[in-house]
Write a protein that holds these residues in place. Structure first.
Motif, PDB file in Angstrom:
ATOM      1  N   TRP A 260       0.865  -1.186   0.000  1.00 30.21           N
ATOM      2  CA  TRP A 260       0.000   0.000   0.000  1.00 30.21           C
ATOM      3  C   TRP A 260       0.894   1.225   0.000  1.00 30.21           C
ATOM      4  O   TRP A 260       1.668   1.444   0.925  1.00 30.21           O
ATOM      5  CB  TRP A 260      -0.897   0.007   1.235  1.00 30.21           C
ATOM      6  CG  TRP A 260      -1.870   1.159   1.237  1.00 30.21           C
ATOM      7  CD1 TRP A 260      -2.632   1.577   0.200  1.00 30.21           C
ATOM      8  CD2 TRP A 260      -2.162   2.043   2.326  1.00 30.21           C
ATOM      9  NE1 TRP A 260      -3.400   2.659   0.565  1.00 30.21           N
ATOM     10  CE2 TRP A 260      -3.129   2.958   1.866  1.00 30.21           C
ATOM     11  CE3 TRP A 260      -1.718   2.121   3.645  1.00 30.21           C
ATOM     12  CZ2 TRP A 260      -3.652   3.969   2.680  1.00 30.21           C
ATOM     13  CZ3 TRP A 260      -2.239   3.126   4.455  1.00 30.21           C
ATOM     14  CH2 TRP A 260      -3.187   4.033   3.975  1.00 30.21           C
ATOM     15  N   HIS A 261       0.825   2.020  -1.079  1.00 28.89           N
ATOM     16  CA  HIS A 261       1.609   3.245  -1.196  1.00 28.89           C
ATOM     17  C   HIS A 261       0.789   4.396  -0.618  1.00 28.89           C
ATOM     18  O   HIS A 261      -0.328   4.663  -1.070  1.00 28.89           O
ATOM     19  CB  HIS A 261       1.963   3.515  -2.662  1.00 28.89           C
ATOM     20  CG  HIS A 261       2.992   2.566  -3.189  1.00 28.89           C
ATOM     21  ND1 HIS A 261       4.283   2.958  -3.492  1.00 28.89           N
ATOM     22  CD2 HIS A 261       2.932   1.229  -3.442  1.00 28.89           C
ATOM     23  CE1 HIS A 261       4.966   1.907  -3.918  1.00 28.89           C
ATOM     24  NE2 HIS A 261       4.168   0.849  -3.902  1.00 28.89           N
ATOM     25  N   VAL A 262       1.347   5.073   0.377  1.00 31.48           N
ATOM     26  CA  VAL A 262       0.584   6.080   1.113  1.00 31.48           C
ATOM     27  C   VAL A 262       1.384   7.371   1.246  1.00 31.48           C
ATOM     28  O   VAL A 262       2.594   7.355   1.431  1.00 31.48           O
ATOM     29  CB  VAL A 262       0.195   5.534   2.515  1.00 31.48           C
ATOM     30  CG1 VAL A 262       1.419   5.080   3.289  1.00 31.48           C
ATOM     31  CG2 VAL A 262      -0.582   6.559   3.325  1.00 31.48           C
ATOM     32  N   VAL A 263       0.665   8.486   1.085  1.00 28.64           N
ATOM     33  CA  VAL A 263       1.227   9.805   1.373  1.00 28.64           C
ATOM     34  C   VAL A 263       0.612  10.245   2.690  1.00 28.64           C
ATOM     35  O   VAL A 263      -0.588  10.485   2.775  1.00 28.64           O
ATOM     36  CB  VAL A 263       0.911  10.817   0.263  1.00 28.64           C
ATOM     37  CG1 VAL A 263       1.506  12.178   0.614  1.00 28.64           C
ATOM     38  CG2 VAL A 263       1.441  10.321  -1.073  1.00 28.64           C
ATOM     39  N   GLY A 264       1.433  10.302   3.733  1.00 30.66           N
ATOM     40  CA  GLY A 264       0.909  10.545   5.067  1.00 30.66           C
ATOM     41  C   GLY A 264       1.123  11.943   5.571  1.00 30.66           C
ATOM     42  O   GLY A 264       1.191  12.907   4.789  1.00 30.66           O
ATOM     43  N   LYS A 265       1.229  12.060   6.880  1.00 28.47           N
ATOM     44  CA  LYS A 265       1.356  13.357   7.541  1.00 28.47           C
ATOM     45  C   LYS A 265       2.566  14.119   6.996  1.00 28.47           C
ATOM     46  O   LYS A 265       3.645  13.564   6.832  1.00 28.47           O
ATOM     47  CB  LYS A 265       1.509  13.127   9.049  1.00 28.47           C
ATOM     48  CG  LYS A 265       1.552  14.412   9.859  1.00 28.47           C
ATOM     49  CD  LYS A 265       1.807  14.122  11.332  1.00 28.47           C
ATOM     50  CE  LYS A 265       0.648  13.415  11.976  1.00 28.47           C
ATOM     51  NZ  LYS A 265       0.837  13.285  13.450  1.00 28.47           N
ATOM     52  N   VAL A 272       3.518   0.306   2.665  1.00 28.68           N
ATOM     53  CA  VAL A 272       3.261  -0.630   3.751  1.00 28.68           C
ATOM     54  C   VAL A 272       2.960  -1.990   3.138  1.00 28.68           C
ATOM     55  O   VAL A 272       2.126  -2.086   2.222  1.00 28.68           O
ATOM     56  CB  VAL A 272       2.063  -0.164   4.603  1.00 28.68           C
ATOM     57  CG1 VAL A 272       1.758  -1.171   5.716  1.00 28.68           C
ATOM     58  CG2 VAL A 272       2.324   1.225   5.183  1.00 28.68           C
ATOM     59  N   PRO A 273       3.627  -3.062   3.585  1.00 27.50           N
ATOM     60  CA  PRO A 273       3.344  -4.385   3.025  1.00 27.50           C
ATOM     61  C   PRO A 273       1.914  -4.804   3.329  1.00 27.50           C
ATOM     62  O   PRO A 273       1.400  -4.560   4.422  1.00 27.50           O
ATOM     63  CB  PRO A 273       4.355  -5.300   3.737  1.00 27.50           C
ATOM     64  CG  PRO A 273       4.756  -4.563   4.965  1.00 27.50           C
ATOM     65  CD  PRO A 273       4.666  -3.112   4.633  1.00 27.50           C
ATOM     66  N   VAL A 274       1.272  -5.432   2.353  1.00 31.86           N
ATOM     67  CA  VAL A 274      -0.119  -5.862   2.498  1.00 31.86           C
ATOM     68  C   VAL A 274      -0.136  -7.366   2.758  1.00 31.86           C
ATOM     69  O   VAL A 274       0.184  -8.164   1.877  1.00 31.86           O
ATOM     70  CB  VAL A 274      -0.936  -5.518   1.232  1.00 31.86           C
ATOM     71  CG1 VAL A 274      -2.396  -5.931   1.409  1.00 31.86           C
ATOM     72  CG2 VAL A 274      -0.835  -4.022   0.928  1.00 31.86           C
TER      73      VAL A 274
END
Length: 416
Positions: A260-265, A272-274
């Motif tokens: 999971w490719h995420v753009v966070g704070k 994140v591995p799924v």
């Protein structure tokens, strides 16, 4: 500015109380000559007044809707208070002013000026507060305005951060029933993450989901979405705003493994591995939506869709859905777990993130990889979720017992 919707200027309110996008500030209060302004040669942003400077700050968080919404709320509260209560620009506030603002947050007065039930921001009845802020809400406000002030210093707009002089950021405000706020130092032990659902509480949540009706199409939509929300929170530990802003193509296959490719704070990018169970949950939800089993890079379907029109649901709506679920789950817990019922009724969407991180550690995952999953820059942040030592400590404490006399002992003593 929409003058029809603005409050009239009164002795109590020298500027109308309106949201940030509608605030009109007199030139004398706009901050162009604030006493805390830095040398113009240092300026790194296109801002000549306080409102423009705040907008530059908020622009940095446009990719994080949840954070942007919180920061905007806290910025407009501070700006309005500065103009109305202090009669000075935000860029002229000093340490004593901020001390007063912290007390104001605990009890915004006069309430008739500052507080009102929630209404849309465009309504004339809108106010910055519903009422006094809770302990946690005051801490959130402090963190947000400290971020603002630190940014403005770094941007060369302000000379210094007066809030940084108040040793409040690592403390907890304990509002007494009467009198001013009391300040209590918060030790590292007190900072352990407790806003999570333990195994019994989480089991109650899944039971509440399984008890949802599924007779109509709409009910089945709600049930499947609730299942997927629970899986996302428990397996990926996302922030609510991330579930609002991300799309299905944030799940990507790389060399036979899903991430999971995420753009966070703060716009921080991570992956994140799924795990397999999360993959199965994703496949199930996508099939329910009539989509292919797994997304392609071009799939812009929202992660969580509105049942009405399949638009992305907001972080606020997500919190409403979870609040309803948590309350239903609380009713499923036995009377002996009343304290857990209370925790569930107080839980919010962000508790889901804490629950996911705690569950990873409790499962035996390596702490270093949990830190990467949680996207914590500092390992000490991850360590706040570890409760094993405290549990052992508590078990050891049970070895000590309280000796106490019994009525039968007295009768023995009375015998000749």
């Amino acid at each position: 500015m929409n003058t029809e919707s603005a409050l009239p200027v009164t002795p109590e309110s020298p500027v109308p109380i309106r949201p940030l996008d509608e605030i009109t500030v007199p030139a004398a209060l706009d901050g162009h000559a604030g006493v805390n302004r830095a040398d113009a040669a240092r300026l790194q942003i296109s801002a000549s007044n306080d409102v423009d400077a705040i907008r530059c700050f908020l622009t940095e968080y446009e990719q994080s809707p949840g954070t942007h919404r919180i920061y905007q709320r806290e910025c407009e509260r501070l700006l309005l208070w500065s103009l109305i209560e202090c009669g000075k620009p935000l860029s002229s506030l000093n340490r004593q002013d901020f001390e007063g603002y912290l007390h104001f947050l605990a009890d915004p007065q006069p309430a008739k000026l500052w507080c009102a039930p929630k209404v849309p921001r465009v309504k004339p009845a809108w106010r910055p507060f519903v009422g006094p802020l809770s302990d946690s809400a005051v801490l959130t406000s402090i963190a947000a305005i400290n971020s603002l002030m630190a940014y403005l210093v770094d941007a060369g707009y302000l000379s210094g951060n007066p809030l940084g002089l108040i040793r409040q950021r690592r403390r907890k405000l304990n509002m007494a029933a009467t009198g001013p706020a009391q300040v209590i130092a918060q030790t590292e032990e007190m900072q352990k993450i407790e806003r999570f659902l333990d195994a019994e509480m989480w089991h109650a949540v899944t039971r509440a989901i399984e008890a949802l009706p599924r007779e109509t199409d709409g009910e089945r939509d709600e049930y499947e979405r609730a299942r997927f929300v629970a899986a996302l929170l428990y397996m990926l530990a996302p922030r609510a705003g991330e579930l609002e802003s991300h799309r299905m193509n944030s799940f990507r296959e790389e060399r036979g493994r899903w991430w999971w490719h995420v753009v966070g704070k703060g716009g921080k990018q991570a992956r994140v591995p799924v795990a397999d169970d999360m993959v199965h949950a994703l496949v199930r939800y996508r099939k329910h939506l009539g989509l292919s089993a797994m997304p392609k890079r071009t799939d812009l379907t929202p992660l969580l869709v509105s049942i009405k029109d399949r638009s992305p649901i907001t972080a606020r709506r997500l919190n409403q859905i979870l609040k309803k679920l948590f309350n239903a789950a609380a009713d499923l817990l036995p009377e002996a777990s009343e304290h857990k019922r209370e925790k569930l009724r107080a839980a919010s969407a962000h508790w889901g993130r804490h629950t996911g991180i705690t569950a990873k550690l409790d499962s035996g995952m390596n702490e270093r990889f949990v830190q990467k999953d949680a996207r914590h820059t500092d390992a000490r942040t991850t360590q706040r979720y570890i409760h094993e030592e405290e549990e052992r400590w508590h078990d050891e404490a049970q070895k000590q017992q309280l000796p106490w006399a019994t009525p039968s002992d007295d009768e023995v003593l009375k015998k000749p």
